[in-house]
Design an enzyme around this catalytic site. Structure first.
Site, PDB file in Angstrom:
ATOM      1  CG  ASN A 158       2.482   1.843  -3.778  1.00 35.10           C
ATOM      2  OD1 ASN A 158       2.694   1.211  -4.807  1.00 35.10           O
ATOM      3  ND2 ASN A 158       2.426   3.154  -3.746  1.00 35.10           N
ATOM      4  CD  GLU A 256       2.638   7.281 -10.147  1.00 32.02           C
ATOM      5  OE1 GLU A 256       3.415   7.908  -9.395  1.00 32.02           O
ATOM      6  OE2 GLU A 256       1.755   6.511  -9.751  1.00 32.02           O
ATOM      7  CB  CYS A 290       2.968   7.553  -5.701  1.00 31.45           C
ATOM      8  SG  CYS A 290       1.376   7.277  -6.470  1.00 31.45           S
ATOM      9  CD  GLU A 466       0.383   4.949 -15.154  1.00 34.75           C
ATOM     10  OE1 GLU A 466      -0.023   3.872 -15.616  1.00 34.75           O
ATOM     11  OE2 GLU A 466       1.176   5.044 -14.223  1.00 34.75           O
TER      12      GLU A 466
HETATM   13  P1  NAI Z   1      11.579   0.092  -6.863  1.00 38.25           P
HETATM   14  O1  NAI Z   1      11.365   1.283  -7.712  1.00 38.25           O
HETATM   15  O2  NAI Z   1      12.963  -0.452  -6.830  1.00 38.25           O
HETATM   16  O3  NAI Z   1      10.602  -1.101  -7.333  1.00 38.25           O
HETATM   17  C1  NAI Z   1       9.474  -0.934  -8.156  1.00 38.25           C
HETATM   18  C2  NAI Z   1       9.409  -2.073  -9.160  1.00 38.25           C
HETATM   19  O4  NAI Z   1      10.548  -2.017 -10.023  1.00 38.25           O
HETATM   20  C3  NAI Z   1       9.437  -3.490  -8.549  1.00 38.25           C
HETATM   21  O5  NAI Z   1       8.610  -4.344  -9.300  1.00 38.25           O
HETATM   22  C4  NAI Z   1      10.885  -3.893  -8.747  1.00 38.25           C
HETATM   23  O6  NAI Z   1      11.092  -5.297  -8.781  1.00 38.25           O
HETATM   24  C5  NAI Z   1      11.173  -3.283 -10.094  1.00 38.25           C
HETATM   25  N1  NAI Z   1      12.581  -3.089 -10.403  1.00 38.25           N
HETATM   26  C6  NAI Z   1      13.613  -2.853  -9.550  1.00 38.25           C
HETATM   27  N2  NAI Z   1      14.763  -2.688 -10.230  1.00 38.25           N
HETATM   28  C7  NAI Z   1      14.461  -2.816 -11.543  1.00 38.25           C
HETATM   29  C8  NAI Z   1      15.219  -2.743 -12.746  1.00 38.25           C
HETATM   30  N3  NAI Z   1      16.520  -2.484 -12.728  1.00 38.25           N
HETATM   31  N4  NAI Z   1      14.587  -2.919 -13.916  1.00 38.25           N
HETATM   32  C9  NAI Z   1      13.261  -3.149 -13.960  1.00 38.25           C
HETATM   33  N5  NAI Z   1      12.495  -3.247 -12.860  1.00 38.25           N
HETATM   34  C10 NAI Z   1      13.087  -3.076 -11.665  1.00 38.25           C
HETATM   35  O7  NAI Z   1      11.053   0.477  -5.430  1.00 38.25           O
HETATM   36  P2  NAI Z   1      11.305  -0.227  -3.994  1.00 38.25           P
HETATM   37  O8  NAI Z   1      12.749  -0.542  -3.813  1.00 38.25           O
HETATM   38  O9  NAI Z   1      10.346  -1.328  -3.834  1.00 38.25           O
HETATM   39  O10 NAI Z   1      10.887   0.959  -3.005  1.00 38.25           O
HETATM   40  C11 NAI Z   1      11.811   1.988  -2.701  1.00 38.25           C
HETATM   41  C12 NAI Z   1      11.131   3.328  -2.610  1.00 38.25           C
HETATM   42  O11 NAI Z   1      10.544   3.651  -3.868  1.00 38.25           O
HETATM   43  C13 NAI Z   1       9.994   3.433  -1.629  1.00 38.25           C
HETATM   44  O12 NAI Z   1      10.449   3.666  -0.333  1.00 38.25           O
HETATM   45  C14 NAI Z   1       9.224   4.605  -2.181  1.00 38.25           C
HETATM   46  O13 NAI Z   1       9.789   5.802  -1.741  1.00 38.25           O
HETATM   47  C15 NAI Z   1       9.416   4.489  -3.674  1.00 38.25           C
HETATM   48  N6  NAI Z   1       8.247   3.865  -4.331  1.00 38.25           N
HETATM   49  C16 NAI Z   1       7.372   4.676  -5.001  1.00 38.25           C
HETATM   50  C17 NAI Z   1       6.228   4.139  -5.567  1.00 38.25           C
HETATM   51  C18 NAI Z   1       5.246   4.987  -6.286  1.00 38.25           C
HETATM   52  O14 NAI Z   1       4.057   4.720  -6.236  1.00 38.25           O
HETATM   53  N7  NAI Z   1       5.668   5.976  -7.029  1.00 38.25           N
HETATM   54  C19 NAI Z   1       5.901   2.721  -5.446  1.00 38.25           C
HETATM   55  C20 NAI Z   1       6.909   1.934  -4.758  1.00 38.25           C
HETATM   56  C21 NAI Z   1       8.023   2.510  -4.222  1.00 38.25           C
END
Ligand code: NAI
Ligand code: MG
Length: 485
Positions: A158, A256, A290, A466
């Site tokens: 994002n 986060e 977020c 952060e």
């Molecule tokens: P995600 O949490 O799976 O991905 C975030 C990062 O983690 C990406 O770089 C991904 O490749 C990496 N990742 C995934 N599995 C991992 C693992 N086992 N070990 C290490 N790294 C890993 O989020 P995703 O699937 O892209 O989005 C799903 C939901 O997460 C969204 O709909 C939203 O609700 C939430 N989200 C929240 C964010 C925030 O700013 N707090 C940012 C992005 C998503």
């Protein structure tokens, strides 16, 4: 239409030890233009062996080149990084907008924020000093701040460059080194950062950038025994698995994890300011933020008039591709689009009143992933749209009987990232601010604060801070040296 060429010149190979290196196989993950659904680039995957090379390179630089440079010079290098980012701002913003779908004005803001992170922390590189501790005349005791070690940065889609620089700048200022794993949906600006850092004088190995999915690249990075700290931004579920993995080798973590933040509007508030704030809180980056204010909690006396004005404004929001700077851009991926639609549909089935939007859009000639700006009147606090992070342009509306009820509704989820309030009553604002469970409270402005203000969660929104001076704590370890003299 804008020149969309910049992304074609990006070296997509992993950036390890100061150079983009071949992966040795054909494995690649596509990144898309979310406005059209077309593939922008096929990005080579860094597998566990390449991740290991990247970590080893960062480990060598930690005690080597980066440690050889004085803190003052480290600061000067980080200032040069800030300048270099600014000098390529237009190109970076175009690529960011293209890869993530965010409107150009927001992408430009993101690039400036990224430069600001380096500028802000550059000045701290030579100021991380310890204490002397009085133990009486028989002893000398003092603390020194040492770099925490090799840090892993797991980046979401994002705010691709913002999240990367938010972690990197304080890590480098503290003398730590890093391996960055960008999100597979938006890896392009992070890949551009490699040469920017190198040209600014960051020694080889200090920052390495490895792309791929969570499974191919993120998981082996977090599990690597030489990683001392993991800075993670993303979903709660992935955050939990990252914590488990980091725990296996006793690495510290910053988590986060998003939120479901309320924007409380009281009867006595400046209604115009509250309206602008509410719109910004939920429609910035199509709600994929977020800290988005995704729940309007409004006092009954002003609710009807406010909601009418809100509906009129929502109907005017223009939709288009980020690069053309619309009011609202696309959703980052088909998967994310479907998640939004599913939560909205489930909430309507559970009794939510659909006031505006509530559907997938197909703007003419685009073909990408768009969701209509949506207002849902929430009858109950337990419906999915109120409880789950949607990460889309969907605002739920909860009516509060009075201030106390508004405070109660503000707390009705498992998240605790931000809580916003609009009121002319200083005492109410302060009572709310001091008691609400949230990492940050915004009073009479949504998204108040900036690079300087500490940021992080409570409850399921995570922990660790952060931004601001607080962020530095994650990247140094305090060593106490005590001598009997
Ligand atoms: P995600 O949490 O799976 O991905 C975030 C990062 O983690 C990406 O770089 C991904 O490749 C990496 N990742 C995934 N599995 C991992 C693992 N086992 N070990 C290490 N790294 C890993 O989020 P995703 O699937 O892209 O989005 C799903 C939901 O997460 C969204 O709909 C939203 O609700 C939430 N989200 C929240 C964010 C925030 O700013 N707090 C940012 C992005 C998503
Ligand atoms: Mg993309």
């Amino acid at each position: 239409m804008k020149d969309l060429a910049p992304h074609r010149h990006i070296d997509l190979k992993p950036f390890i030890d100061g150079a983009h290196v071949p992966t040795g196989n054909d494995a690649a993950v596509p990144t898309y233009d979310p406005a059209t659904g077309e593939v922008l680039a096929q990005v080579p995957v860094a597998d566990a062996a390449l991740v290991d090379r990247a970590v080893k390179s960062a480990k060598a630089a930690l005690k080597g080149a980066w440690a050889e440079i004085t803190p003052a010079e480290r600061g000067r290098i980080l200032f040069r990084v800030a300048q270099a980012i600014r000098s390529r701002a237009e190109e970076l913003a175009t690529v960011e907008s293209l890869d993530s779908g965010k409107p150009m004005r927001e992408a430009k803001g993101d690039i400036e924020t990224s430069a600001r992170y380096f500028e802000y922390y550059a000045g701290m590189a030579d100021k991380l000093q310890g204490d002397t501790i009085p133990l009486g005349k028989g002893f000398v005791s003092f603390t020194q701040h040492e770099p925490v070690g090799v840090t892993a940065h797991i980046i979401p889609w994002n705010f691709p460059l913002v999240t990367t620089t938010r972690g990197l700048a304080p890590a480098l200022a503290a003398g730590a080194t890093a391996v960055v794993k960008p999100a597979e949906q938006t890896p392009l600006t992070a890949l551009m950062l490699g040469t920017i850092l190198k040209d600014a004088g960051v020694p080889d190995g200090v920052v390495n950038i490895v792309c791929g999915t969570g499974a191919t690249t993120g998981a082996p990075l977090v599990a690597h025994p030489d990683i001392a700290h993991v800075t993670f931004t993303g979903s709660v579920a992935t955050g939990i698995s990252v914590m488990r993995s980091a725990a296996e080798h006793v690495a510290s973590v910053t988590m986060e994890l998003g939120g479901k933040s309320p924007v409380v509007v009281l009867d006595d508030a400046d209604q115009e300011a509250a309206l602008e704030g509410t719109l910004k809180a939920i429609f910035t980056n199509a709600g994929q933020v977020c800290s988005a204010g995704s729940r309007l909690v409004i006092e009954r006396g002003c609710a009807d008039a406010f909601i009418e004005k809100l509906r009129a404004r929502v109907r005017q929001i223009g939709i288009g591709r980020g690069i053309d700077d619309p009011g609202l851009g696309p959703i980052v991926s088909l998967q994310q689009l479907q998640k939004i639609d599913q939560i909205v549909t489930a909430s309507i089935e559970a009794g939510a009143g659909l006031l505006e939007g509530g559907k997938i859009l197909n703007p003419e000639g685009l073909g990408g992933w768009f969701y209509a700006p949506t207002l849902l009147k929430a009858a109950k606090a337990d419906m999915p749209a109120v409880q789950e992070e949607i990460f889309g342009p969907v605002l739920t509306i909860q009516i509060a009987d009075d201030f106390e009820h508004a405070c109660e509704l503000a707390e009705c989820t498992r998240f605790g990232l931000v809580a916003g309030i609009y009121t002319a009553d200083f005492s109410k604002a302060m009572r709310f601010g001091r008691s609400v469970s949230a990492g940050q409270v915004y009073i009479n402005q949504y998204f108040a604060g900036g690079v300087e203000t500490p940021f992080g969660g409570t409850k399921n929104s995570g922990f660790g801070r952060e931004k601001g001076l607080e962020a530095l704590r994650a990247y140094y370890a305090v060593k106490t040296i005590t001598a009997k003299i």
